[in-house]
Motif scaffolding. Sequence first.
Motif, PDB file in Angstrom:
ATOM      1  N   ASP A 237       0.808  -1.207   0.000  1.00 22.86           N
ATOM      2  CA  ASP A 237       0.000   0.000   0.000  1.00 22.86           C
ATOM      3  C   ASP A 237       0.852   1.273   0.000  1.00 22.86           C
ATOM      4  O   ASP A 237       0.441   2.307   0.496  1.00 22.86           O
ATOM      5  N   PHE A 238       2.079   1.163  -0.544  1.00 25.47           N
ATOM      6  CA  PHE A 238       2.934   2.340  -0.621  1.00 25.47           C
ATOM      7  C   PHE A 238       2.289   3.396  -1.517  1.00 25.47           C
ATOM      8  O   PHE A 238       1.974   3.128  -2.669  1.00 25.47           O
ATOM      9  N   GLU A 239       2.115   4.594  -0.994  1.00 27.70           N
ATOM     10  CA  GLU A 239       1.591   5.696  -1.810  1.00 27.70           C
ATOM     11  C   GLU A 239       2.762   6.458  -2.419  1.00 27.70           C
ATOM     12  O   GLU A 239       2.902   7.668  -2.259  1.00 27.70           O
ATOM     13  N   PHE A 240       3.616   5.716  -3.110  1.00 30.03           N
ATOM     14  CA  PHE A 240       4.812   6.293  -3.719  1.00 30.03           C
ATOM     15  C   PHE A 240       4.945   5.757  -5.140  1.00 30.03           C
ATOM     16  O   PHE A 240       4.294   4.786  -5.529  1.00 30.03           O
ATOM     17  N   THR A 241       5.833   6.388  -5.895  1.00 30.04           N
ATOM     18  CA  THR A 241       6.165   5.841  -7.200  1.00 30.04           C
ATOM     19  C   THR A 241       7.107   4.657  -7.026  1.00 30.04           C
ATOM     20  O   THR A 241       7.705   4.457  -5.956  1.00 30.04           O
ATOM     21  N   VAL A 242       7.252   3.888  -8.092  1.00 30.34           N
ATOM     22  CA  VAL A 242       8.176   2.754  -8.070  1.00 30.34           C
ATOM     23  C   VAL A 242       9.586   3.249  -7.755  1.00 30.34           C
ATOM     24  O   VAL A 242      10.312   2.641  -6.951  1.00 30.34           O
ATOM     25  N   HIS A 243       9.986   4.347  -8.380  1.00 25.82           N
ATOM     26  CA  HIS A 243      11.319   4.894  -8.129  1.00 25.82           C
ATOM     27  C   HIS A 243      11.508   5.223  -6.652  1.00 25.82           C
ATOM     28  O   HIS A 243      12.548   4.912  -6.052  1.00 25.82           O
ATOM     29  N   GLU A 244      10.495   5.826  -6.044  1.00 26.57           N
ATOM     30  CA  GLU A 244      10.604   6.212  -4.632  1.00 26.57           C
ATOM     31  C   GLU A 244      10.685   4.986  -3.729  1.00 26.57           C
ATOM     32  O   GLU A 244      11.427   4.990  -2.730  1.00 26.57           O
ATOM     33  N   VAL A 245       9.945   3.927  -4.062  1.00 25.62           N
ATOM     34  CA  VAL A 245      10.012   2.698  -3.257  1.00 25.62           C
ATOM     35  C   VAL A 245      11.405   2.092  -3.338  1.00 25.62           C
ATOM     36  O   VAL A 245      11.995   1.704  -2.319  1.00 25.62           O
ATOM     37  N   VAL A 246      11.955   2.016  -4.535  1.00 22.73           N
ATOM     38  CA  VAL A 246      13.293   1.427  -4.698  1.00 22.73           C
ATOM     39  C   VAL A 246      14.336   2.298  -4.008  1.00 22.73           C
ATOM     40  O   VAL A 246      15.296   1.789  -3.400  1.00 22.73           O
ATOM     41  N   ALA A 247      14.161   3.611  -4.049  1.00 23.95           N
ATOM     42  CA  ALA A 247      15.109   4.522  -3.411  1.00 23.95           C
ATOM     43  C   ALA A 247      15.148   4.355  -1.897  1.00 23.95           C
ATOM     44  O   ALA A 247      16.127   4.762  -1.250  1.00 23.95           O
ATOM     45  N   MET A 248      14.109   3.752  -1.303  1.00 21.76           N
ATOM     46  CA  MET A 248      14.141   3.485   0.132  1.00 21.76           C
ATOM     47  C   MET A 248      15.319   2.587   0.504  1.00 21.76           C
ATOM     48  O   MET A 248      15.794   2.609   1.645  1.00 21.76           O
ATOM     49  N   GLY A 249      15.791   1.796  -0.452  1.00 23.80           N
ATOM     50  CA  GLY A 249      16.940   0.948  -0.194  1.00 23.80           C
ATOM     51  C   GLY A 249      18.219   1.708   0.088  1.00 23.80           C
ATOM     52  O   GLY A 249      19.184   1.147   0.608  1.00 23.80           O
TER      53      GLY A 249
ATOM     54  N   GLN B 119       9.002   1.548 -15.775  1.00 29.03           N
ATOM     55  CA  GLN B 119       7.869   1.737 -14.866  1.00 29.03           C
ATOM     56  C   GLN B 119       8.215   2.644 -13.685  1.00 29.03           C
ATOM     57  O   GLN B 119       7.403   2.783 -12.758  1.00 29.03           O
ATOM     58  N   ALA B 120       9.374   3.268 -13.702  1.00 27.04           N
ATOM     59  CA  ALA B 120       9.863   3.997 -12.528  1.00 27.04           C
ATOM     60  C   ALA B 120       8.902   5.075 -12.056  1.00 27.04           C
ATOM     61  O   ALA B 120       8.788   5.340 -10.849  1.00 27.04           O
ATOM     62  N   GLY B 121       8.188   5.708 -12.970  1.00 28.93           N
ATOM     63  CA  GLY B 121       7.298   6.793 -12.591  1.00 28.93           C
ATOM     64  C   GLY B 121       5.896   6.358 -12.215  1.00 28.93           C
ATOM     65  O   GLY B 121       5.084   7.195 -11.782  1.00 28.93           O
ATOM     66  N   ARG B 122       5.576   5.079 -12.346  1.00 35.08           N
ATOM     67  CA  ARG B 122       4.242   4.600 -12.002  1.00 35.08           C
ATOM     68  C   ARG B 122       4.077   4.496 -10.489  1.00 35.08           C
ATOM     69  O   ARG B 122       5.038   4.342  -9.742  1.00 35.08           O
ATOM     70  N   ARG B 123       2.828   4.566 -10.052  1.00 33.39           N
ATOM     71  CA  ARG B 123       2.554   4.384  -8.635  1.00 33.39           C
ATOM     72  C   ARG B 123       2.693   2.905  -8.290  1.00 33.39           C
ATOM     73  O   ARG B 123       2.225   2.032  -9.024  1.00 33.39           O
ATOM     74  N   PHE B 124       3.302   2.658  -7.142  1.00 30.85           N
ATOM     75  CA  PHE B 124       3.519   1.279  -6.715  1.00 30.85           C
ATOM     76  C   PHE B 124       2.197   0.523  -6.610  1.00 30.85           C
ATOM     77  O   PHE B 124       2.106  -0.652  -6.968  1.00 30.85           O
ATOM     78  N   THR B 125       1.152   1.200  -6.145  1.00 30.44           N
ATOM     79  CA  THR B 125      -0.136   0.545  -5.957  1.00 30.44           C
ATOM     80  C   THR B 125      -0.805   0.174  -7.276  1.00 30.44           C
ATOM     81  O   THR B 125      -1.760  -0.610  -7.281  1.00 30.44           O
ATOM     82  N   ASP B 126      -0.329   0.723  -8.386  1.00 29.33           N
ATOM     83  CA  ASP B 126      -0.902   0.398  -9.694  1.00 29.33           C
ATOM     84  C   ASP B 126      -0.250  -0.818 -10.341  1.00 29.33           C
ATOM     85  O   ASP B 126      -0.685  -1.262 -11.400  1.00 29.33           O
ATOM     86  N   LEU B 127       0.782  -1.344  -9.714  1.00 29.37           N
ATOM     87  CA  LEU B 127       1.496  -2.477 -10.291  1.00 29.37           C
ATOM     88  C   LEU B 127       0.758  -3.784 -10.026  1.00 29.37           C
ATOM     89  O   LEU B 127       0.007  -3.917  -9.061  1.00 29.37           O
ATOM     90  N   SER B 128       1.010  -4.765 -10.873  1.00 27.88           N
ATOM     91  CA  SER B 128       0.525  -6.119 -10.621  1.00 27.88           C
ATOM     92  C   SER B 128       1.313  -6.725  -9.463  1.00 27.88           C
ATOM     93  O   SER B 128       2.352  -6.196  -9.043  1.00 27.88           O
ATOM     94  N   GLY B 129       0.838  -7.865  -8.964  1.00 23.87           N
ATOM     95  CA  GLY B 129       1.543  -8.533  -7.874  1.00 23.87           C
ATOM     96  C   GLY B 129       2.972  -8.882  -8.241  1.00 23.87           C
ATOM     97  O   GLY B 129       3.898  -8.699  -7.431  1.00 23.87           O
ATOM     98  N   GLY B 130       3.182  -9.383  -9.452  1.00 22.58           N
ATOM     99  CA  GLY B 130       4.530  -9.735  -9.880  1.00 22.58           C
ATOM    100  C   GLY B 130       5.422  -8.522 -10.029  1.00 22.58           C
ATOM    101  O   GLY B 130       6.619  -8.561  -9.697  1.00 22.58           O
TER     102      GLY B 130
END
Length: 258
Positions: A88-100, A131-142
């Motif tokens: 349920d991250f309300e972030f983009t894919v890039h922002e989620v990966v940047a948490m690392g 897909q870096a700019g997409r919202r994490f919540t919009d992604l498929s499970g995979g």
Amino acid sequence: MKVTIEEVTVALGGRDVLSGVGLIAAEGEIAGLVGPNGSGKSTLLRTVYRHLGPRAGRVLLAGRDVRTLAPAEAARQVAALPQERGSDFEFTVHEVVAMGRTPYKRAFARDDDLDRAAVADALARVGLLPQAGRRFTDLSGGERQRALLARAFAQQPEVLVLDEPTNHLDVRHQVELLALLRAERRTTLISLHDLNAAASLCDRLHVLHQGAVVASGPPREVLTSELLAEVFGVRAAVLEHPLTGDPLIAFDHRGAAG
């Protein structure tokens, strides 16, 4: 970096879920944990990345007890992909990966060139750079699974701890993920339900049953018909894979263990 687990006992809800578990993952080795549901695989991995503390025993990273490490130092050493993954991250894919990159940064510090390069490289390796700019919540499970794996890669750890990382992935992405882990040659502890995937990927397997390690060694030595019957309760033949030469387990889906 070598991981050594020494006589680890973990209690949950007043009972020992793991009892005297000892195993190793040598530097650069992929060590697999396999076993029936409830055998203690996830509990053991949680102990390695410090989500749980052992009642007895210890986990060593290159000879150092993980419990003596500062949180940031531990996070620079070990990156984890647990089963209970955020969705349920309300972030983009890039922002989620940047948490690392958090273990390498001061509070409120902005990304620098090293951070940006690490994130872009991690996204590219899991096939999600477009897909870096997409919202994490919009992604498929995979896709979410691959994004969270990219977060672990961006962390640039010495050790990867992966709990069922192929869940939610289609066959193509399962194959790609396993090939990527194989190419990494980073010390890895990984739990897998798919025994054929484990036989193909892992240098060493540790079989857990009822909270204890009952077999350890190269997949070809560990995965026998007798062990599959005793531990997993299935009837199976262990053959040679016609394409790779790895052990290939052919299950008898019509009957039970003999």
